[in-house]
Write a protein that holds these residues in place. Structure first.
Motif, PDB file in Angstrom:
ATOM      1  N   ARG A  74      32.912  13.506  59.558  1.00 36.51           N
ATOM      2  CA  ARG A  74      34.287  13.001  59.662  1.00 36.51           C
ATOM      3  C   ARG A  74      35.082  13.356  58.409  1.00 36.51           C
ATOM      4  NH1 ARG A  74      37.957  11.098  63.458  1.00 36.51           N
ATOM      5  NH2 ARG A  74      39.483   9.879  62.339  1.00 36.51           N
ATOM      6  N   ALA A  75      34.491  13.173  57.220  1.00 35.91           N
ATOM      7  CA  ALA A  75      35.184  13.501  55.964  1.00 35.91           C
ATOM      8  C   ALA A  75      35.480  14.992  55.885  1.00 35.91           C
ATOM      9  CB  ALA A  75      34.337  13.060  54.778  1.00 35.91           C
ATOM     10  N   ARG A  78      38.334  15.818  58.182  1.00 34.83           N
ATOM     11  CA  ARG A  78      39.589  15.330  57.596  1.00 34.83           C
ATOM     12  C   ARG A  78      40.073  16.265  56.486  1.00 34.83           C
ATOM     13  NH1 ARG A  78      40.793   9.199  55.526  1.00 34.83           N
ATOM     14  NH2 ARG A  78      43.031   9.499  55.382  1.00 34.83           N
ATOM     15  N   SER A  79      39.159  16.770  55.668  1.00 40.14           N
ATOM     16  CA  SER A  79      39.555  17.674  54.571  1.00 40.14           C
ATOM     17  C   SER A  79      40.084  19.006  55.108  1.00 40.14           C
ATOM     18  CB  SER A  79      38.388  17.908  53.621  1.00 40.14           C
ATOM     19  OG  SER A  79      37.403  18.728  54.207  1.00 40.14           O
ATOM     20  N   GLU A  82      41.724  18.558  60.452  1.00 43.21           N
ATOM     21  CA  GLU A  82      41.467  18.462  61.906  1.00 43.21           C
ATOM     22  C   GLU A  82      41.690  17.061  62.441  1.00 43.21           C
ATOM     23  OE1 GLU A  82      37.503  19.917  62.287  1.00 43.21           O
ATOM     24  OE2 GLU A  82      38.037  21.930  61.625  1.00 43.21           O
ATOM     25  N   VAL A  83      41.551  16.042  61.590  1.00 40.25           N
ATOM     26  CA  VAL A  83      41.784  14.648  61.965  1.00 40.25           C
ATOM     27  C   VAL A  83      42.530  13.976  60.831  1.00 40.25           C
ATOM     28  CG1 VAL A  83      39.764  14.448  63.464  1.00 40.25           C
ATOM     29  CG2 VAL A  83      39.560  13.870  61.063  1.00 40.25           C
ATOM     30  N   LEU A  84      43.161  12.867  61.124  1.00 43.96           N
ATOM     31  CA  LEU A  84      43.890  12.123  60.079  1.00 43.96           C
ATOM     32  C   LEU A  84      42.962  11.241  59.307  1.00 43.96           C
ATOM     33  CD1 LEU A  84      47.072  11.133  62.054  1.00 43.96           C
ATOM     34  CD2 LEU A  84      46.817  12.940  60.369  1.00 43.96           C
TER      35      LEU A  84
END
Length: 84
Positions: A74-75, A78-79, A82-84
């Motif tokens: 997930r991290a 995010r970097s 791709e996701v907030l």
């Protein structure tokens, strides 16, 4: 007819909210327990995202390594933006 044959196994008791679990019916996808939806459980990806439902028979507790892997993925997403 054998009475035991018609008896279905009772679903497990739901865990506490945010408990990390593995959905074995979805390629060992890791999610946090969100609640009960009828006969199914709602899970959400660790770190947020779209919830999904799963039959409680296909869920097991997530191992520490699986939890770490899910948080790291997930991290990284995010970097990359791709996701907030």
């Amino acid at each position: 007819m054998d009475a035991r044959a018609s008896h279905q196994e009772a679903p497990p008791d739901p865990p506490a909210p945010d408990t990390p679990l593995v959905d074995t019916s979805r390629n060992d996808r890791v999610g946090e327990f969100r609640g009960v939806a009828g006969a199914r459980w709602s899970l959400r990806p660790i770190g947020g995202g779209i919830e999904w439902e799963v039959d409680p028979r296909h869920v097991r507790p997530a191992l520490p390594m699986e939890q770490l892997r899910a948080r790291t993925a997930r991290a990284n997403a995010r970097s990359r933006g791709e996701v907030l």
